[in-house]
Structures are given as structure tokens and as C-alpha cells.
Motif scaffolding. Sequence first.
Motif, mmCIF file in Angstrom:
data_model
loop_
_atom_site.group_PDB
_atom_site.id
_atom_site.type_symbol
_atom_site.label_atom_id
_atom_site.label_comp_id
_atom_site.label_asym_id
_atom_site.label_seq_id
_atom_site.Cartn_x
_atom_site.Cartn_y
_atom_site.Cartn_z
ATOM 1 N N VAL A 43 0.872 -1.171 0.000
ATOM 2 C CA VAL A 43 0.000 0.000 0.000
ATOM 3 C C VAL A 43 0.909 1.220 0.000
ATOM 4 O O VAL A 43 1.532 1.527 1.023
ATOM 5 C CB VAL A 43 -0.925 0.025 1.236
ATOM 6 C CG1 VAL A 43 -1.846 1.243 1.168
ATOM 7 C CG2 VAL A 43 -1.728 -1.263 1.340
ATOM 8 N N PRO A 44 1.065 1.902 -1.147
ATOM 9 C CA PRO A 44 2.023 2.994 -1.265
ATOM 10 C C PRO A 44 1.969 3.988 -0.111
ATOM 11 O O PRO A 44 0.893 4.470 0.267
ATOM 12 C CB PRO A 44 1.638 3.651 -2.596
ATOM 13 C CG PRO A 44 1.071 2.526 -3.396
ATOM 14 C CD PRO A 44 0.331 1.680 -2.408
ATOM 15 N N GLU A 45 3.149 4.240 0.472
ATOM 16 C CA GLU A 45 3.348 5.221 1.537
ATOM 17 C C GLU A 45 2.695 4.833 2.866
ATOM 18 O O GLU A 45 2.767 5.579 3.831
ATOM 19 C CB GLU A 45 2.844 6.611 1.119
ATOM 20 C CG GLU A 45 3.463 7.113 -0.176
ATOM 21 C CD GLU A 45 2.870 8.436 -0.612
ATOM 22 O OE1 GLU A 45 2.399 9.185 0.265
ATOM 23 O OE2 GLU A 45 2.850 8.704 -1.825
ATOM 24 N N GLU A 46 2.053 3.635 2.920
ATOM 25 C CA GLU A 46 1.336 3.258 4.139
ATOM 26 C C GLU A 46 1.787 1.926 4.731
ATOM 27 O O GLU A 46 2.042 1.839 5.935
ATOM 28 C CB GLU A 46 -0.179 3.196 3.874
ATOM 29 C CG GLU A 46 -0.806 4.532 3.533
ATOM 30 C CD GLU A 46 -2.301 4.410 3.322
ATOM 31 O OE1 GLU A 46 -2.878 3.350 3.681
ATOM 32 O OE2 GLU A 46 -2.903 5.364 2.789
ATOM 33 N N LYS A 47 1.885 0.902 3.896
ATOM 34 C CA LYS A 47 2.125 -0.425 4.475
ATOM 35 C C LYS A 47 2.817 -1.359 3.484
ATOM 36 O O LYS A 47 2.541 -1.325 2.285
ATOM 37 C CB LYS A 47 0.796 -1.040 4.929
ATOM 38 C CG LYS A 47 0.935 -2.389 5.620
ATOM 39 C CD LYS A 47 -0.355 -2.802 6.312
ATOM 40 C CE LYS A 47 -1.475 -3.065 5.347
ATOM 41 N NZ LYS A 47 -2.673 -3.632 6.011
ATOM 42 N N ILE A 48 3.699 -2.211 4.027
ATOM 43 C CA ILE A 48 4.326 -3.300 3.274
ATOM 44 C C ILE A 48 4.176 -4.561 4.120
ATOM 45 O O ILE A 48 4.536 -4.576 5.299
ATOM 46 C CB ILE A 48 5.821 -3.038 3.007
ATOM 47 C CG1 ILE A 48 6.020 -1.806 2.127
ATOM 48 C CG2 ILE A 48 6.478 -4.265 2.358
ATOM 49 C CD1 ILE A 48 7.474 -1.405 1.948
#
Length: 338
Positions: free
Chosen positions: A265-270
Motif C-alpha cells: 500500500v504505497p506510503e502506508e504499508k508493506i
Amino acid sequence: MAKWGEGDPRWIVEERADATNVNNWHWTERDATNWSSEKLKELLMGIQVEAEEGKCEITEVSKLEGEASINNRKGKLIFFYEWNLKAAWTGTSKSGIKYKGNIEVPNLSDENDMDDLDISVSLCKDEPDTALLSLMRKDGADKIRTALSNYVDSLKSEFTQGMILPTANGMTKQQTAQAPTKSNKTQIGSSTAASPAPHTGVKIPTCKFSLKDTFLASPEELYRVFLNQEMVQAFTRTGAMVDPERGGKFRLLDGNVNGEFQELVPEEKIVMKWRFNSWPCEHYATVTLTFTDKGNETELKIDCRAVPESEEERTRDGWRRYYCHAIKQTFGYGARLC
């Protein structure tokens, strides 16, 4: 043959039609060829050496011919492997001139010691002489020898999981042999009334933990650090392979860490499957990185689940040293440690 709780634990069987070769006591063979092929590529790809002359890197494993297997005979593991491999390397001199060369290892075998390996390093035809060749023949060959030694160690540790299965008392035969005779009888006897487990594999005790750290960077910048291959190579200071998409694989720290991205989730979660290569074969932890914007800073929360209990301290230390601290030092994102 004896039933549960009767006789020699080597012969204990479940009451089912396919209960043969229990505990893998008789001759059992496991083909390790495909696993070995992937493991060798994983360990060799991206090997780098650097000196005043320039920088060299293995860019392709072009040939892997051979086979590997593990045999168990009455509790004794016998390893067989024989490989002939070729790889390609590229070098870049300090002045920016690029060179190409080849590597050949014709005798990786259980019959040869690592010190006896023939590691042939050469330049491609029509390539001019360069000092990078000497660099690869010395430092490069040393790293290749280390990688191949790691393959053999992994073959004897990772891939052997389950080759010698638990006995009726739930312990491996090696553990049973070390326990007092009286204790063994009590444990085996107590198994008589219990229903046998549906699976005979060895369960790995696991744990979970969380870490938090703060970086002087935006969520976008910090998120990119974990997915950009060049940036990963920069903060790990070793070769790395990163496929930044869902289902994409990654391999870093000379193959000591590898896994797969499960959610991005770009810029939020990996979210990723993550493992040290010394962990039991195919056992992965689930690691979730959460990025929270704190104005001029980004808070990174690291949640690790299904980490082998014996590896908790090493895994914590690894994330702090080789990820958090290394990223701050490399990119100047230093901030307070929570």
C-alpha cells in the motif's frame, strides 16, 4: 509390528493402511535437485567485490548441471551433491570502462573439500586486459567459495527438516536416545491412551514482537527505500534482488535474507514473507511495515509474527542494525530511536 506404546519406537506405527517406514527408519531418499538449483542461484546472484580497481558483480548463473539428494538409513543422514556451474560477471573500472567475464566451477561435490574447489575466472573473448580480473580471481573467488559453503550448510540444515521424524513420545530419536530409560518408558506408556497426531512433522515454536523507529523522511521516501533495488543495495552494502510488486521476490545481504511481498500500500504499508536462510526449510515469518506521517518525521512500526523462538533476539537485532540503523546512516534519515 508394534502399535502405539509397544516395543521398539523405531517400529511404532499408526493403525492405518499406509503406516510404512515409520519415523523414516528404513532407507528414505529426498531429491534436493530443484531446491539446490534455486538455492545456488540465490546465493551467487548479486555477489559483489569492490576495490581501487573498480567494482565487479555476478550478473547471471548461466549453467547449473548436476543433482543433489539426502538419504536416511537407520537414523543416519547421507548427503550427495555434484554440480558443474557457470556464471557471468561484469566489471566497471574507476574510469567507467565496462568488462565482461565468465566463472566456472566444475567440481562442487560431496567428495571435494571447499578448499579444493576449482574456481575458474576469466574475461570474455576480445575483452582487453584489466586489473578487475585479478580482483575477481582473488576476492571474487573467495566470496564464491563462501556462497557455495553456505549452500552445503543449508542443504544439511534447512533441507533435512523432517528426514528423521518424531517417535511416539513426540521427541526425535536423537533426543529420545539422550533421555533416561525410565523416563522413556513413562512417556511411551502414556501415549497408549492418547490418539496419534494426524501429522508427524516437527512443530516449530514461534513468537511475535514489534519495533518502532522514527526517521527524518516522508512516508513516500521511506517506503521507496524498501522497494528500490539500488537503494536496498546502498543501505545493505551488498548485492540485492528486489521485485517491487505483489508476489515479487526479494533477496539481500548476500542471500542471508529472502522472501516475498504479499501486500503493498504505497506510503502506508508493506507486508512480506521474510526469513533468514538459516531457518528451517520453507519457514517464513510475516513482517508488516506500517508508515505513519508525523509531520517532519515518519514513524515506522515493524510487526514480526511466526519468528522461531530461538531466533527472536537475532531477528530483532537484525531489523535494528541492518535495516533501521543502516537506512539512517546511508540516507541521513537519523532520528531518535523509540
